[in-house]
Design a protein around this motif. Sequence first.
Motif, PDB file in Angstrom:
ATOM      1  N   MET A   1       0.837  -1.199   0.000  1.00  0.00           N
ATOM      2  CA  MET A   1       0.000   0.000   0.000  1.00  0.00           C
ATOM      3  C   MET A   1       0.873   1.250   0.000  1.00  0.00           C
ATOM      4  N   ILE A   2       0.579   2.181  -0.884  1.00  0.00           N
ATOM      5  CA  ILE A   2       1.301   3.437  -0.928  1.00  0.00           C
ATOM      6  C   ILE A   2       0.937   4.261   0.301  1.00  0.00           C
ATOM      7  N   ARG A   3       1.920   4.834   0.946  1.00  0.00           N
ATOM      8  CA  ARG A   3       1.670   5.622   2.135  1.00  0.00           C
ATOM      9  C   ARG A   3       2.721   6.714   2.243  1.00  0.00           C
ATOM     10  N   PRO A   4       2.495   7.691   3.078  1.00  0.00           N
ATOM     11  CA  PRO A   4       3.516   8.724   3.284  1.00  0.00           C
ATOM     12  C   PRO A   4       4.786   8.123   3.881  1.00  0.00           C
ATOM     13  N   ARG A   5       5.885   8.828   3.668  1.00  0.00           N
ATOM     14  CA  ARG A   5       7.168   8.399   4.227  1.00  0.00           C
ATOM     15  C   ARG A   5       7.664   9.459   5.214  1.00  0.00           C
ATOM     16  N   ILE A   6       8.118   9.013   6.361  1.00  0.00           N
ATOM     17  CA  ILE A   6       8.701   9.913   7.361  1.00  0.00           C
ATOM     18  C   ILE A   6      10.200   9.669   7.354  1.00  0.00           C
ATOM     19  N   ILE A   7      10.977  10.701   7.013  1.00  0.00           N
ATOM     20  CA  ILE A   7      12.360  10.503   6.587  1.00  0.00           C
ATOM     21  C   ILE A   7      13.348  11.328   7.423  1.00  0.00           C
ATOM     22  N   PRO A   8      14.213  10.694   8.188  1.00  0.00           N
ATOM     23  CA  PRO A   8      15.317  11.427   8.806  1.00  0.00           C
ATOM     24  C   PRO A   8      16.296  11.917   7.741  1.00  0.00           C
ATOM     25  N   SER A   9      16.743  13.156   7.894  1.00  0.00           N
ATOM     26  CA  SER A   9      17.719  13.743   6.981  1.00  0.00           C
ATOM     27  C   SER A   9      18.995  14.035   7.763  1.00  0.00           C
ATOM     28  N   LEU A  10      20.103  13.450   7.316  1.00  0.00           N
ATOM     29  CA  LEU A  10      21.375  13.587   8.027  1.00  0.00           C
ATOM     30  C   LEU A  10      22.394  14.290   7.144  1.00  0.00           C
ATOM     31  N   LEU A  11      23.178  15.178   7.755  1.00  0.00           N
ATOM     32  CA  LEU A  11      24.218  15.922   7.053  1.00  0.00           C
ATOM     33  C   LEU A  11      25.582  15.437   7.497  1.00  0.00           C
ATOM     34  N   ILE A  12      26.468  15.197   6.524  1.00  0.00           N
ATOM     35  CA  ILE A  12      27.820  14.743   6.820  1.00  0.00           C
ATOM     36  C   ILE A  12      28.833  15.812   6.415  1.00  0.00           C
ATOM     37  N   ARG A  13      29.754  16.076   7.306  1.00  0.00           N
ATOM     38  CA  ARG A  13      30.905  16.932   7.010  1.00  0.00           C
ATOM     39  C   ARG A  13      32.116  16.328   7.708  1.00  0.00           C
ATOM     40  N   LYS A 212       2.305  15.752  10.640  1.00  0.00           N
ATOM     41  CA  LYS A 212       0.901  15.390  10.435  1.00  0.00           C
ATOM     42  C   LYS A 212       0.196  16.390   9.524  1.00  0.00           C
ATOM     43  N   LYS A 213       0.481  17.680   9.701  1.00  0.00           N
ATOM     44  CA  LYS A 213      -0.162  18.712   8.888  1.00  0.00           C
ATOM     45  C   LYS A 213       0.187  18.547   7.412  1.00  0.00           C
ATOM     46  N   VAL A 214       1.452  18.226   7.139  1.00  0.00           N
ATOM     47  CA  VAL A 214       1.872  18.045   5.743  1.00  0.00           C
ATOM     48  C   VAL A 214       1.158  16.857   5.119  1.00  0.00           C
ATOM     49  N   ILE A 215       1.126  15.736   5.829  1.00  0.00           N
ATOM     50  CA  ILE A 215       0.504  14.540   5.282  1.00  0.00           C
ATOM     51  C   ILE A 215      -1.004  14.723   5.134  1.00  0.00           C
ATOM     52  N   LYS A 216      -1.627  15.367   6.105  1.00  0.00           N
ATOM     53  CA  LYS A 216      -3.065  15.611   6.012  1.00  0.00           C
ATOM     54  C   LYS A 216      -3.403  16.459   4.800  1.00  0.00           C
ATOM     55  N   LYS A 217      -2.531  17.422   4.496  1.00  0.00           N
ATOM     56  CA  LYS A 217      -2.791  18.338   3.375  1.00  0.00           C
ATOM     57  C   LYS A 217      -2.404  17.732   2.031  1.00  0.00           C
ATOM     58  N   HIS A 218      -1.271  17.023   1.992  1.00  0.00           N
ATOM     59  CA  HIS A 218      -0.703  16.627   0.704  1.00  0.00           C
ATOM     60  C   HIS A 218      -0.655  15.116   0.476  1.00  0.00           C
ATOM     61  N   GLY A 219      -1.075  14.325   1.452  1.00  0.00           N
ATOM     62  CA  GLY A 219      -1.207  12.892   1.225  1.00  0.00           C
ATOM     63  C   GLY A 219       0.102  12.136   1.176  1.00  0.00           C
ATOM     64  N   ASN A 220       0.264  11.356   0.129  1.00  0.00           N
ATOM     65  CA  ASN A 220       1.379  10.416   0.050  1.00  0.00           C
ATOM     66  C   ASN A 220       2.661  11.081  -0.432  1.00  0.00           C
ATOM     67  N   VAL A 221       3.241  11.888   0.461  1.00  0.00           N
ATOM     68  CA  VAL A 221       4.499  12.560   0.177  1.00  0.00           C
ATOM     69  C   VAL A 221       5.549  12.087   1.174  1.00  0.00           C
ATOM     70  N   GLY A 222       6.792  12.443   0.907  1.00  0.00           N
ATOM     71  CA  GLY A 222       7.837  12.233   1.885  1.00  0.00           C
ATOM     72  C   GLY A 222       7.927  13.454   2.783  1.00  0.00           C
ATOM     73  N   VAL A 223       7.978  13.223   4.085  1.00  0.00           N
ATOM     74  CA  VAL A 223       8.096  14.323   5.037  1.00  0.00           C
ATOM     75  C   VAL A 223       9.402  14.118   5.795  1.00  0.00           C
ATOM     76  N   ALA A 224      10.385  14.956   5.506  1.00  0.00           N
ATOM     77  CA  ALA A 224      11.726  14.774   6.053  1.00  0.00           C
ATOM     78  C   ALA A 224      12.015  15.790   7.151  1.00  0.00           C
ATOM     79  N   ALA A 225      12.917  15.416   8.031  1.00  0.00           N
ATOM     80  CA  ALA A 225      13.306  16.301   9.126  1.00  0.00           C
ATOM     81  C   ALA A 225      14.697  15.945   9.602  1.00  0.00           C
TER      82      ALA A 225
END
Length: 254
Positions: A1-13, A212-225
């Motif tokens: 089933m297609i669903r939203p993705r909750i995505i950790p975003s990591l920066l390397i230096r 939650k606000k992003v997914i409620k508004k835009h559905g099956n998107v990736g939400v990264a943080a």
Amino acid sequence: MIRPRIIPSLLIRDKGLVKTVNFKNEKYIGDPLNATRIFNDKEVDEIVIFDIDASVKNNEPDFNLIEKIARQSRMPLCYGGGVKSEAAAQKILELGVEKIALSSLFFENLKVVSGMVRKLGSQSVVLVLDVKKNNENQYTVYIHNGTVEIKENLFSIISKAEETGIGEIIINSIDRDGTMEGYDFALLEKVRNATSLPLSFLGGAGSLNDIKKVIKKHGNVGVAAGSLFVYCDSKKAVLITYPSKEEKNKLFKY
């Protein structure tokens, strides 16, 4: 089933994890391999890792580090930073990475990007657009950690990405980066209305409610943080975190 993705975003230096605010004032977070192991245990949907020095310094990707991270990862992995050729992109995928994230190359050599799409497939090529409001309150794209402005309209760039066959776009708000003040919902709305391509949004998440606000508004998107998943409180003490299955089911009902 297609669903939203909750995505950790990591920066390397310099082989270490860092976190920035508005692409500045970086803070050392820890070891990327340790963070990857912790996110494995938390069963994240996907993870994106950006080497923020590679393209700026014209370095090639750190294949050794990428291989170590990919070996640790049991989740879909997207990598960006320093990828300038089809050969480099192919090598990274062979190391176990699922998707290649591109930024400056798209503006510097679109022919190479098109070749990557043909050879690797649209699903493996992601365009990252770092976006900032200008003095006229218009959204402008930057490359090289927000230091070089692209003199082209954001929505023209998105149309070009569609024509090139890019499989996904990550929209990263420079203005919201590391602030934990919420996503730029006006920007997200404009971008979502401009394309049918798969999208992921990054920059500003301060709580699960923001996601939650992003997914409620835009559905099956990736939400990264970034900050949301590496800090445990307002004082920004480092603690790797991620919503449990129960939290995701309760908040997003999928």
